[in-house]
Structure formats: structure tokens, C-alpha cells
Write a protein that holds these residues in place. Structure first.
Motif, mmCIF file in Angstrom:
data_model
loop_
_atom_site.group_PDB
_atom_site.id
_atom_site.type_symbol
_atom_site.label_atom_id
_atom_site.label_comp_id
_atom_site.label_asym_id
_atom_site.label_seq_id
_atom_site.Cartn_x
_atom_site.Cartn_y
_atom_site.Cartn_z
ATOM 1 N N PHE A 8 35.856 23.621 -17.085
ATOM 2 C CA PHE A 8 35.556 22.325 -16.486
ATOM 3 C C PHE A 8 34.619 22.511 -15.293
ATOM 4 O O PHE A 8 34.712 23.511 -14.575
ATOM 5 N N PRO A 9 33.739 21.563 -15.084
ATOM 6 C CA PRO A 9 32.824 21.669 -13.952
ATOM 7 C C PRO A 9 33.563 21.523 -12.627
ATOM 8 O O PRO A 9 34.542 20.790 -12.534
ATOM 9 N N VAL A 10 33.083 22.235 -11.621
ATOM 10 C CA VAL A 10 33.619 22.086 -10.273
ATOM 11 C C VAL A 10 32.491 22.379 -9.288
ATOM 12 O O VAL A 10 31.718 23.319 -9.459
ATOM 13 N N LYS A 11 32.395 21.513 -8.291
ATOM 14 C CA LYS A 11 31.370 21.676 -7.263
ATOM 15 C C LYS A 11 31.923 21.126 -5.955
ATOM 16 O O LYS A 11 32.269 19.951 -5.869
ATOM 17 N N ASP A 12 32.034 21.990 -4.973
ATOM 18 C CA ASP A 12 32.548 21.600 -3.661
ATOM 19 C C ASP A 12 33.907 20.906 -3.749
ATOM 20 O O ASP A 12 34.150 19.897 -3.111
ATOM 21 N N GLY A 13 34.787 21.429 -4.572
ATOM 22 C CA GLY A 13 36.136 20.890 -4.678
ATOM 23 C C GLY A 13 36.255 19.632 -5.520
ATOM 24 O O GLY A 13 37.321 19.017 -5.570
ATOM 25 N N ILE A 34 30.401 15.814 -11.258
ATOM 26 C CA ILE A 34 29.884 14.791 -12.163
ATOM 27 C C ILE A 34 30.118 13.435 -11.509
ATOM 28 O O ILE A 34 31.258 13.101 -11.162
ATOM 29 N N LYS A 35 29.052 12.677 -11.334
ATOM 30 C CA LYS A 35 29.184 11.360 -10.706
ATOM 31 C C LYS A 35 30.123 10.489 -11.548
ATOM 32 O O LYS A 35 29.996 10.403 -12.763
ATOM 33 N N ASN A 36 31.068 9.843 -10.892
ATOM 34 C CA ASN A 36 32.036 8.926 -11.508
ATOM 35 C C ASN A 36 33.076 9.638 -12.375
ATOM 36 O O ASN A 36 33.671 9.018 -13.254
ATOM 37 N N PHE A 37 33.311 10.924 -12.141
ATOM 38 C CA PHE A 37 34.304 11.635 -12.941
ATOM 39 C C PHE A 37 35.260 12.408 -12.052
ATOM 40 O O PHE A 37 34.834 13.205 -11.215
ATOM 41 N N SER A 38 36.548 12.152 -12.255
ATOM 42 C CA SER A 38 37.593 12.882 -11.543
ATOM 43 C C SER A 38 38.609 13.378 -12.555
ATOM 44 O O SER A 38 38.864 12.722 -13.561
ATOM 45 N N TYR A 39 39.171 14.537 -12.275
ATOM 46 C CA TYR A 39 40.216 15.046 -13.154
ATOM 47 C C TYR A 39 41.336 15.668 -12.350
ATOM 48 O O TYR A 39 41.154 16.110 -11.221
ATOM 49 N N LEU A 40 42.504 15.670 -12.963
ATOM 50 C CA LEU A 40 43.688 16.292 -12.399
ATOM 51 C C LEU A 40 44.035 17.464 -13.299
ATOM 52 O O LEU A 40 44.167 17.301 -14.514
ATOM 53 N N THR A 41 44.127 18.643 -12.707
ATOM 54 C CA THR A 41 44.383 19.829 -13.519
ATOM 55 C C THR A 41 45.709 20.471 -13.144
ATOM 56 O O THR A 41 46.157 20.369 -12.009
ATOM 57 N N PHE A 42 46.305 21.082 -14.132
ATOM 58 C CA PHE A 42 47.507 21.867 -13.937
ATOM 59 C C PHE A 42 47.051 23.313 -13.975
ATOM 60 O O PHE A 42 46.743 23.840 -15.034
ATOM 61 N N ARG A 43 46.959 23.917 -12.820
ATOM 62 C CA ARG A 43 46.446 25.285 -12.737
ATOM 63 C C ARG A 43 47.594 26.270 -12.927
ATOM 64 O O ARG A 43 48.351 26.544 -12.020
ATOM 65 N N ASN A 44 47.664 26.762 -14.111
ATOM 66 C CA ASN A 44 48.607 27.836 -14.360
ATOM 67 C C ASN A 44 47.813 29.021 -14.880
ATOM 68 O O ASN A 44 46.734 28.873 -15.420
ATOM 69 N N ASN A 45 48.340 30.161 -14.667
ATOM 70 C CA ASN A 45 47.646 31.367 -15.073
ATOM 71 C C ASN A 45 48.060 31.720 -16.499
ATOM 72 O O ASN A 45 49.100 32.341 -16.729
ATOM 73 N N ILE A 46 47.245 31.326 -17.450
ATOM 74 C CA ILE A 46 47.561 31.546 -18.861
ATOM 75 C C ILE A 46 47.656 33.035 -19.178
ATOM 76 O O ILE A 46 48.548 33.464 -19.911
ATOM 77 N N GLU A 47 46.745 33.806 -18.601
ATOM 78 C CA GLU A 47 46.772 35.243 -18.861
ATOM 79 C C GLU A 47 48.091 35.850 -18.398
ATOM 80 O O GLU A 47 48.695 36.657 -19.099
ATOM 81 N N ARG A 48 48.550 35.457 -17.219
ATOM 82 C CA ARG A 48 49.819 35.968 -16.700
ATOM 83 C C ARG A 48 50.964 35.520 -17.600
ATOM 84 O O ARG A 48 51.862 36.301 -17.926
#
Length: 166
Positions: free
Chosen positions: A134-139, A143-157
Motif C-alpha cells: 500500500f502507498p504511504v507518504k509522510d504517514g 493519494i488525494k482523497n484516500f485514507s486507509y486503516l491497517t492492521f499491522r501484524n508481522n506475517i513473517e513472524r
């Protein structure tokens, strides 16, 4: 999850529809939400009802938030249908905000490679945005007009631990 969706939608409405915003000034303080669902499952109606009730309760004094049934699209668990449904909601002049209310729909919204959307889009169900690319820039999404909520889990772990216990 209900509180997270409500909080993000409230933030989107406040940021995207400040007092005097053109689309609200012409028709009053009504905000129409378009929902894109991955597919039908037994709790769709209940989840949509809870989201609508929560958001309407939080914003009832400032906005008339609507979740019309004809602006809810079921993607039938098919990537092409989800993509097409998302395109229809984006093009619909009656829809003010699009919520990609599923894992597949959220991924489609975030991985299109666009620099902006014509209206606010929320993808609240992103599993590990880093892993998906997913794109990320300065937190933010960048992308203009786009916000997302992510569940950051470490899949590899998680996979390592799973491998160790099996």
C-alpha cells in the motif's frame, strides 16, 4: 471495529466537508455514503446497520448521513465485480464518500496506482499494508482523497511461530 470505522468516517466528513463546502452548500448538510462489500455473508445487514447507527448518532447534529440501499454494492467475492462496483460508486454523482467495506475492496482501492480519487474513499480493512504494498507518504496514503486503516501484524513472524509449533 465499529468505533474505528465511525471515527475514520467522522474525520473524513470533517476534513472533506468543512462548513461552506460546495457540494454541501448547494443541497444542505446531507452526506451520502456508498458502500462496497466484498460479498454476501450472514452479518452484512447487521454490520451495515451498526455502522450507520453509530455514524448517524455521532454526526446527527451536523450532518444528515445516509447509507441508501441502492448505493451499497455487493462484489459477490469476485475481484472484477468489486473493481466494477468501486468504479460505479466513484462515478455516481449522488455518492459523496465511498467506503470499501471489505478486505478485497480495501485492497482494490489502495492498489490501483492512482494519485487521487474524485471523492473521499475509505478502506478500513487493510491487513498489513506494508506486505500488500500500500502507498504511504509522510504517514498518510499519499493519494488525494484516500485514507486507509491497517492492521499491522508481522506475517513473517506469525509464519515462523506457526512453523515452530507444528
Amino acid at each position: 471495529m465499529r468505533i474505528c470505522l465511525s471515527a475514520i468516517l467522522v474525520a473524513l466528513v470533517v476534513i472533506c466537508f468543512p462548513a461552506g463546502h460546495q457540494s454541501l452548500a448547494a443541497g444542505g448538510p446531507t452526506v451520502t455514503v456508498g458502500l462496497l462489500l466484498d460479498g454476501q455473508w450472514e452479518n452484512n445487514e447487521k454490520s451495515i446497520g451498526m455502522l450507520a447507527t453509530e455514524v448517524q448518532g455521532l454526526l446527527s447534529g451536523e450532518y444528515d448521513i445516509r447509507f441508501p440501499a441502492d448505493k451499497t454494492i455487493n462484489g459477490d467475492w469476485d475481484a472484477a465485480r468489486i473493481r466494477s462496483g468501486f468504479d460505479r460508486l466513484l462515478a455516481d454523482p449522488e455518492v459523496d464518500i465511498v467506503i470499501a467495506a471489505g478486505y478485497m475492496a480495501s485492497s482494490d482501492a489502495g492498489l490501483r496506482g492512482v494519485s487521487s480519487y474524485p471523492k473521499p474513499v475509505l478502506a478500513p480493512l487493510v491487513i498489513n499494508s506494508d506486505y500488500q504494498g500500500f502507498p504511504v507518504k509522510d504517514g498518510a496514503s499519499g493519494i488525494k482523497n484516500f485514507s486507509y486503516l491497517t492492521f499491522r501484524n508481522n506475517i513473517e513472524r506469525d509464519l515462523e511461530v506457526f512453523s515452530e509449533i507444528t
